[in-house]
Design an enzyme around this catalytic site. Structure first.
Site, PDB file in Angstrom:
ATOM      1  N   TYR A 145      -6.223  -6.077 -15.973  1.00 54.63           N
ATOM      2  CA  TYR A 145      -6.950  -7.101 -15.777  1.00 54.63           C
ATOM      3  C   TYR A 145      -7.600  -7.502 -16.790  1.00 54.63           C
ATOM      4  O   TYR A 145      -8.064  -8.785 -17.019  1.00 54.63           O
ATOM      5  CB  TYR A 145      -7.987  -6.752 -14.716  1.00 54.63           C
ATOM      6  CG  TYR A 145      -7.417  -6.481 -13.137  1.00 54.63           C
ATOM      7  CD1 TYR A 145      -6.188  -6.653 -13.025  1.00 54.63           C
ATOM      8  CD2 TYR A 145      -8.121  -6.005 -12.459  1.00 54.63           C
ATOM      9  CE1 TYR A 145      -5.787  -6.363 -11.809  1.00 54.63           C
ATOM     10  CE2 TYR A 145      -7.651  -5.725 -10.859  1.00 54.63           C
ATOM     11  CZ  TYR A 145      -6.365  -6.004 -10.704  1.00 54.63           C
ATOM     12  OH  TYR A 145      -5.799  -5.638  -9.378  1.00 54.63           O
ATOM     13  N   LYS A 196       1.620   5.864 -12.570  1.00 55.51           N
ATOM     14  CA  LYS A 196       2.906   5.293 -12.348  1.00 55.51           C
ATOM     15  C   LYS A 196       3.450   5.869 -13.492  1.00 55.51           C
ATOM     16  O   LYS A 196       4.264   5.325 -14.212  1.00 55.51           O
ATOM     17  CB  LYS A 196       3.179   3.923 -12.212  1.00 55.51           C
ATOM     18  CG  LYS A 196       4.627   3.340 -11.934  1.00 55.51           C
ATOM     19  CD  LYS A 196       5.015   3.747 -10.415  1.00 55.51           C
ATOM     20  CE  LYS A 196       6.167   3.113 -10.152  1.00 55.51           C
ATOM     21  NZ  LYS A 196       7.039   3.814  -8.826  1.00 55.51           N
ATOM     22  N   ASP A 228       3.261   4.708  -5.759  1.00 60.32           N
ATOM     23  CA  ASP A 228       3.863   4.101  -4.379  1.00 60.32           C
ATOM     24  C   ASP A 228       3.853   5.208  -3.422  1.00 60.32           C
ATOM     25  O   ASP A 228       3.609   4.874  -2.402  1.00 60.32           O
ATOM     26  CB  ASP A 228       5.507   3.980  -4.642  1.00 60.32           C
ATOM     27  CG  ASP A 228       5.873   4.786  -5.895  1.00 60.32           C
ATOM     28  OD1 ASP A 228       5.299   5.555  -6.333  1.00 60.32           O
ATOM     29  OD2 ASP A 228       7.221   4.684  -6.175  1.00 60.32           O
ATOM     30  N   ASP A 252      -7.500  -1.096  -7.000  1.00 61.01           N
ATOM     31  CA  ASP A 252      -7.872  -2.367  -6.366  1.00 61.01           C
ATOM     32  C   ASP A 252      -7.097  -2.271  -4.952  1.00 61.01           C
ATOM     33  O   ASP A 252      -7.611  -2.572  -3.769  1.00 61.01           O
ATOM     34  CB  ASP A 252      -7.386  -3.528  -7.266  1.00 61.01           C
ATOM     35  CG  ASP A 252      -7.949  -4.942  -6.738  1.00 61.01           C
ATOM     36  OD1 ASP A 252      -8.572  -4.969  -5.486  1.00 61.01           O
ATOM     37  OD2 ASP A 252      -7.387  -5.704  -7.285  1.00 61.01           O
ATOM     38  N   ASP A 256      -8.504  -1.235  -0.824  1.00 59.93           N
ATOM     39  CA  ASP A 256      -8.659  -1.985   0.178  1.00 59.93           C
ATOM     40  C   ASP A 256      -7.698  -1.307   1.473  1.00 59.93           C
ATOM     41  O   ASP A 256      -7.953  -1.539   2.548  1.00 59.93           O
ATOM     42  CB  ASP A 256      -7.783  -3.351  -0.110  1.00 59.93           C
ATOM     43  CG  ASP A 256      -9.203  -4.357  -0.625  1.00 59.93           C
ATOM     44  OD1 ASP A 256      -9.892  -3.913  -0.998  1.00 59.93           O
ATOM     45  OD2 ASP A 256      -8.554  -5.422  -0.680  1.00 59.93           O
TER      46      ASP A 256
END
Ligand code: NAD
Length: 361
Positions: A145, A196, A228, A252, A256
Site C-alpha cells: 500500500y 506467502k 490462501d 486487510d 474483514d
C-alpha cells in the site's frame, strides 16, 4: 506511558452520525468505573464532519493536540452524506487517517469474537463459530500500500501497465511481530504468522524475522501459514486460531473476512497502537447515517473498544474482563439491539443497552 498516580487520560472523539450516541453510552460506563475508584480523566473534541463544522477541518489542531496529550483515544465514527461533497482533503475520513499518521499508529488489532449467545447471527453454522475469540494483528503503515516505486507506465509493446511494490524492512516486521507475540502472551499463547513465503521474497524475509524473534517468547507457540490457506481455515475451523499476525495487504482482507464470522458489525471493536502502547480505540463500523438520531445503534462495539483500551494501553486486564463480562451478561439476559435481534424478538435502544451494561458492571 502512564505514570503511577496520574489519571488515565482519555481523549474522547465522538465524531458523526451514531458516533456521539455510542460515545454517550461509553461515557456512562467510564463514569461507573470512576465511581468504583478508577482514576480517569476524559476530554472531548470534535473530529471528522464535526471537526469541519467546529473548526473548518476534519482534524482540528486542538483535537490533534488533545490526542497527543492523552494516553488513549476513544473514537466513535466519522462521515455522513452532508460531507460527501467536500474536497478530499476536508472529508471526514481524513480526520482518522491524519490522526493515525500523526501518532505513528502502526499496529491494528481486530478481535473477531462471537458471544455464544449470538451464534445465530453468523452466516456460519453455530457449532463452527459459537464462542469464537480470535485476534488479528495487522501491520498498518507499510507493505504494497505504501511501497515505492508505484504507478503506471507503458510497456515496450506500447501497452499500459500498472505496478506496485511490496516491501517490508526487517525493523518493520520485528515491531509488528512483537505486538503479535505480546498479544498472544495475554491470550491463548498461540501465534500464527501469515505470509506467502512460497512465492514472495518479502514473505521469505517476513518468515525468517518472525521465526528468529520467537526465541524471545518461549511461552508462545508460533506457527506459519500461507495466506490462501489462512483464508480457508478462517471459515473452516476459525476456533483453531488464537492470534494471527500479518502484513497490511493480507491483514486487510483477512480481518474483514473474520469480522463476518462474528455476525453484526455493531459488535466488533478495534485498536490501533503505536510503539509505546498508546492507542486509538474505535468500533469497526462507520457512522451509520441511516439509523443516526433514532436510538437504534448498538453501542457494544464502542464499549468493547473501551475494554481493549484498558487491556492494551492501561494494562488493566481486570477492568477489560469486567467490561466484557458485563456485555456478556446483558446478552445472556436476552437484551438485543435491532442489528443483533432475531425476527420477532423484542428490541432495545442504544440508551437501554448502555444502561444495562452499567447495571451489569
Ligand atoms: P456503516 O458501518 O456506517 O454502516 C453499514 C450498515 O451497518 C448500516 O446499515 C448501518 O446502519 C449498520 N450499522 C453500523 N454500525 C451499527 C451499529 N453500531 N449498530 C447497528 N447498526 C449498525 O458503513 P457505511 O454505511 O458504508 O458508511 C456510512 C458512513 O460511515 C460513511 O460516511 C463512511 O465513510 C463512514 N465510515 C466511517 C468509518 C470510521 O469512522 N472508522 C468506517 C467505515 C465507514
Amino acid at each position: 506511558m502512564k505514570l503511577v498516580g496520574t489519571p488515565m487520560k482519555i481523549a474522547l472523539l465522538p465524531g458523526d452520525g451514531i458516533g456521539p450516541e455510542i460515545a454517550r453510552e461509553a461515557v456512562k460506563v467510564l463514569d461507573a468505573l470512576k465511581r468504583d475508584g478508577l482514576d480517569i480523566a476524559i476530554d472531548e473534541a470534535p473530529i471528522g464532519g464535526a471537526g469541519h463544522d467546529a473548526a473548518g477541518h476534519p482534524l482540528p489542531d486542538a483535537t490533534l493536540a488533545l490526542a497527543r496529550a492523552a494516553d488513549a483515544i476513544l473514537m466513535g465514527a466519522v462521515g455522513g452524506p452532508r460531507y460527501d461533497t467536500l474536497p478530499r482533503a476536508l472529508r471526514p475520513e481524513q480526520g482518522i487517517l491524519g490522526i493515525r499518521k500523526a501518532l505513528g499508529l502502526f499496529a491494528n488489532l481486530r478481535p473477531a469474537m462471537l458471544f455464544p449467545e449470538l451464534a445465530e447471527a453468523s452466516t456460519l453454522k453455530p457449532e463452527v463459530v459459537a464462542g469464537l475469540d480470535i485476534l488479528i494483528v495487522r501491520e498498518l503503515t507499510g507493505d504494497i500500500y505504501f511501497g515505492e516505486p508505484r504507478g503506471r507506465r507503458t510497456t515496450e509493446r506500447g501497452e499500459p501497465e500498472g505496478f506496485d511494490t511490496m516491501r517490508y524492512a526487517k525493523s518493520e516486521i520485528e515491531r509488528i511481530a512483537r505486538v503479535g507475540f505480546r498479544a498472544a502472551q495475554k491470550r491463548g499463547k498461540k501465534l500464527t504468522s501469515v505470509d506467502k513465503a512460497n512465492v514472495l521474497d518479502t514473505s521469505i524475509l517476513w518468515r525468517e524475522v518472525v521465526s528468529a524473534l520467537s526465541a524471545e517468547y518461549p511461552d508462545v507457540a508460533l506457527s506459519h501459514m500461507y495466506v490462501d490457506n489462512a483464508a480457508m481455515q478462517l471459515v473452516r475451523a476459525p476456533k483453531t486460531f488464537d492470534v494471527i499476525v500479518t502484513g497490511n495487504l493480507f491483514g486487510d482482507i483477512l480481518s474483514d473476512e473474520a469480522s463476518m464470522l462474528a455476525g453484526s458489525i455493531g459488535m466488533l471493536p478495534s485498536a490501533s497502537l503505536d510503539a509505546h502502547g498508546k492507542g486509538l480505540y474505535e468500533p469497526i463500523h462507520g457512522s451509520a447515517p441511516d439509523i443516526a438520531g433514532r436510538d437504534a445503534a448498538n453501542p457494544l462495539a464502542m464499549i468493547l473498544s473501551m475494554a481493549m483500551m484498558f487491556r492494551y494501553t492501561f494494562a488493566r486486564e481486570d477492568v477489560a474482563a469486567k467490561i466484557e463480562r458485563a456485555v456478556r451478561a446483558v446478552l445472556a439476559r436476552g437484551l438485543r439491539t435491532a442489528d443483533i435481534a432475531r425476527p420477532g424478538e423484542a428490541v432495545a435502544g442504544t440508551r437501554a443497552m448502555g444502561d444495562a451494561v452499567v447495571a451489569a458492571l
